[in-house]
Scaffold this motif. Sequence first.
Motif, mmCIF file in Angstrom:
data_model
loop_
_atom_site.group_PDB
_atom_site.id
_atom_site.type_symbol
_atom_site.label_atom_id
_atom_site.label_comp_id
_atom_site.label_asym_id
_atom_site.label_seq_id
_atom_site.Cartn_x
_atom_site.Cartn_y
_atom_site.Cartn_z
ATOM 1 N N LYS A 155 0.842 -1.181 0.000
ATOM 2 C CA LYS A 155 0.000 0.000 0.000
ATOM 3 C C LYS A 155 0.884 1.239 0.000
ATOM 4 C CE LYS A 155 -3.871 2.389 0.649
ATOM 5 N NZ LYS A 155 -4.905 2.463 -0.404
ATOM 6 N N TYR A 156 0.563 2.220 -0.840
ATOM 7 C CA TYR A 156 1.348 3.444 -0.907
ATOM 8 C C TYR A 156 0.706 4.486 -0.009
ATOM 9 C CZ TYR A 156 3.800 7.470 -2.892
ATOM 10 O OH TYR A 156 4.572 8.597 -3.063
ATOM 11 N N LEU A 157 1.420 4.874 1.028
ATOM 12 C CA LEU A 157 0.909 5.879 1.955
ATOM 13 C C LEU A 157 1.066 7.267 1.334
ATOM 14 C CD1 LEU A 157 2.381 4.412 5.268
ATOM 15 C CD2 LEU A 157 0.125 4.025 4.252
ATOM 16 N N GLN A 158 0.084 8.146 1.595
ATOM 17 C CA GLN A 158 0.023 9.428 0.903
ATOM 18 C C GLN A 158 1.036 10.458 1.404
ATOM 19 O OE1 GLN A 158 -2.230 10.053 -1.757
ATOM 20 N NE2 GLN A 158 -2.528 7.852 -1.608
ATOM 21 N N LYS A 159 1.081 10.676 2.724
ATOM 22 C CA LYS A 159 1.965 11.719 3.272
ATOM 23 C C LYS A 159 2.696 11.213 4.513
ATOM 24 C CE LYS A 159 -0.854 15.583 1.616
ATOM 25 N NZ LYS A 159 -1.622 16.793 2.012
ATOM 26 N N PRO A 160 3.428 10.121 4.389
ATOM 27 C CA PRO A 160 4.098 9.579 5.581
ATOM 28 C C PRO A 160 5.414 10.288 5.883
ATOM 29 C CG PRO A 160 4.623 8.230 3.709
ATOM 30 C CD PRO A 160 3.679 9.297 3.202
ATOM 31 N N ARG A 161 5.864 10.105 7.098
ATOM 32 C CA ARG A 161 7.213 10.496 7.474
ATOM 33 C C ARG A 161 8.052 9.219 7.514
ATOM 34 N NH1 ARG A 161 6.389 15.903 10.527
ATOM 35 N NH2 ARG A 161 8.643 15.940 10.793
ATOM 36 N N HIS A 162 9.360 9.378 7.302
ATOM 37 C CA HIS A 162 10.283 8.239 7.385
ATOM 38 C C HIS A 162 10.912 8.282 8.774
ATOM 39 C CE1 HIS A 162 13.393 5.540 5.268
ATOM 40 N NE2 HIS A 162 13.614 5.470 6.573
ATOM 41 N N ILE A 163 10.512 7.333 9.600
ATOM 42 C CA ILE A 163 10.994 7.260 10.978
ATOM 43 C C ILE A 163 11.769 5.961 11.162
ATOM 44 C CG2 ILE A 163 10.354 7.193 13.424
ATOM 45 C CD1 ILE A 163 9.703 9.864 12.116
ATOM 46 N N GLU A 164 12.971 6.059 11.709
ATOM 47 C CA GLU A 164 13.753 4.850 11.955
ATOM 48 C C GLU A 164 14.115 4.749 13.434
ATOM 49 O OE1 GLU A 164 16.876 5.529 9.121
ATOM 50 O OE2 GLU A 164 18.180 6.473 10.614
ATOM 51 N N ILE A 165 14.060 3.524 13.937
ATOM 52 C CA ILE A 165 14.358 3.250 15.341
ATOM 53 C C ILE A 165 15.741 2.609 15.446
ATOM 54 C CG2 ILE A 165 13.613 2.066 17.442
ATOM 55 C CD1 ILE A 165 11.629 4.178 16.484
ATOM 56 N N GLN A 166 16.610 3.238 16.223
ATOM 57 C CA GLN A 166 17.939 2.680 16.457
ATOM 58 C C GLN A 166 17.844 1.592 17.520
ATOM 59 O OE1 GLN A 166 21.353 3.681 15.192
ATOM 60 N NE2 GLN A 166 21.505 1.604 16.012
ATOM 61 N N VAL A 167 18.301 0.397 17.178
ATOM 62 C CA VAL A 167 18.314 -0.701 18.151
ATOM 63 C C VAL A 167 19.750 -1.180 18.343
ATOM 64 C CG1 VAL A 167 15.962 -1.479 17.726
ATOM 65 C CG2 VAL A 167 17.819 -2.390 16.316
ATOM 66 N N PHE A 168 19.950 -1.866 19.469
ATOM 67 C CA PHE A 168 21.280 -2.391 19.768
ATOM 68 C C PHE A 168 21.135 -3.626 20.636
ATOM 69 C CE2 PHE A 168 25.677 -2.640 20.692
ATOM 70 C CZ PHE A 168 26.325 -1.847 19.754
ATOM 71 N N GLY A 169 21.841 -4.699 20.270
ATOM 72 C CA GLY A 169 21.773 -5.938 21.041
ATOM 73 C C GLY A 169 23.149 -6.485 21.332
ATOM 74 N N ASP A 170 23.230 -7.368 22.311
ATOM 75 C CA ASP A 170 24.526 -7.953 22.675
ATOM 76 C C ASP A 170 24.684 -9.394 22.196
ATOM 77 O OD1 ASP A 170 22.916 -9.397 24.397
ATOM 78 O OD2 ASP A 170 23.873 -8.684 26.235
ATOM 79 N N GLY A 171 23.691 -9.926 21.480
ATOM 80 C CA GLY A 171 23.766 -11.286 20.978
ATOM 81 C C GLY A 171 23.451 -12.347 22.010
ATOM 82 N N LYS A 172 23.144 -11.908 23.239
ATOM 83 C CA LYS A 172 22.873 -12.845 24.328
ATOM 84 C C LYS A 172 21.437 -12.719 24.846
ATOM 85 C CE LYS A 172 27.723 -12.418 25.694
ATOM 86 N NZ LYS A 172 28.668 -11.937 26.733
ATOM 87 N N GLY A 173 20.608 -12.018 24.072
ATOM 88 C CA GLY A 173 19.220 -11.861 24.478
ATOM 89 C C GLY A 173 18.916 -10.538 25.146
ATOM 90 N N ASN A 174 19.898 -9.650 25.220
ATOM 91 C CA ASN A 174 19.674 -8.301 25.750
ATOM 92 C C ASN A 174 19.664 -7.316 24.589
ATOM 93 O OD1 ASN A 174 19.888 -9.106 28.602
ATOM 94 N ND2 ASN A 174 22.048 -9.461 28.114
ATOM 95 N N ALA A 175 18.707 -6.408 24.599
ATOM 96 C CA ALA A 175 18.617 -5.418 23.525
ATOM 97 C C ALA A 175 17.916 -4.166 24.030
ATOM 98 C CB ALA A 175 17.871 -5.993 22.316
#
Length: 448
Positions: free
Chosen positions: A201-221
């Motif tokens: 679906k093509y949204l008409q007037k969206p903003r581009h929002i990105e979430i920075q994530v970070f994990g340790d590979g051991k189940g913590n993020a």
Amino acid sequence: MFEKILIANRGEIALRVIRAAREMGIKSVAVHSTADSDAMHVRMADESVCIGPASSTESYLNKAAIISACEITGAQAVHPGYGFLSENASFAQALEDHDITFIGPSAEHIRIMGDKITAKETAKELGIPVVPGSEGGVADFETAIGVAEGIGFPVIIKATAGGGGRGMKVAKNAAELEVAFRTARSEAKAAFGNDEVYIEKYLQKPRHIEIQVFGDGKGNAVHLGERDCSLQRRHQKVFEEAPGPAITPALRDRIGMICANAMKKIRYIGAGTVEFLYEDGEFYFIEMNTRLQVEHPVTEAIFGVDLVREQIRVAAGLGMSFTQDDLQINGHSIEVRINAERLPNFSPCPGRVRTFHAPGGLGVRMDSALYGGYSIPPYYDSLIGKLIVHGRDRPEALARLRRALGELIVDGVDTTVPLFHALLAEPDIQNGEYNIHWLERWLAEQFG
């Protein structure tokens, strides 16, 4: 902790990694093409290795040459930066096979998120909201029209293996869909060697929002809030800020924790960015970048953390140096990408830099590999620097950006600095009222 790491990249991001490594007491190895023998990252590193001719295919994308450079220098780990091999699963796997640590996520996670359809399916399984669209690749026009009528026009066709706006077309009705579908597949085949496409679906007037994530590979993020990257030209970001002007603390906490919990479930390691289109209070997943982003400094500014240092820490098995409760937003930050391009056509403008003066002062950071006398080669991306400012609030950050742009001198080549002077005079930019279509429309009005 590693004693020596190799940076499989060039330009400002290579310098960025070298600086973090030096602060941690780690020696650095720069690789370079013949065209970059006098580049700043080569001068700044403890060691350097030439890995091929000017063509990136024969140098910065040459996996065998990079692995050989590791073996010659004794580098125990590789930081890929962004671009080039940063999201190449086979490269990450090849390093692992040679007992060299890839400073980034696992090859499996790179592979999953590198395919747009698989990434979308994985996001749905992890509870991340997605844009309505086809369940997988769409092989023929009959299927395409069925999907489009099911979710409603307008729709957007995207290449499964796509990126940078290639293999991406919008259709407002069935007639347009037929042409767009054929064109998108053709572009995808030429750009990526894979003509598979999917429909959303093509949204008409969206903003581009990105979430920075970070994990340790051991189940913590954790999540480190959002960045608004809506000011784009041909799907390429030019202006990014954090926090997003349209995102409330409640929205940030909701989508941030959804993303952090998803990373916990898959035991993600290192830095990643979950990208969304945002409209009318709803987030729709579009892709995940399994690497450090160009715009990571704005997140560093408001949280006071060094994301590259954290990447190196978790790759070495030391874990993150902070928890979710430690992460509190302080002020506002904006980044503008300075390209060696000639306006109004944005044509690349390589050449010799006669004078370079970086702005300074409180809350100003300039990430660049330029120096006076340096010749910008014509073989690579035109990004020559990132100007990042930080203020107590958005108005202060905007004022600081305006001042810093006035101090920046790049003499000898054309740059996109005039674009940002013009944008800062616009009321919509001053008020944070823009979406992903705003800049394209503005450029059309200004330059036709």
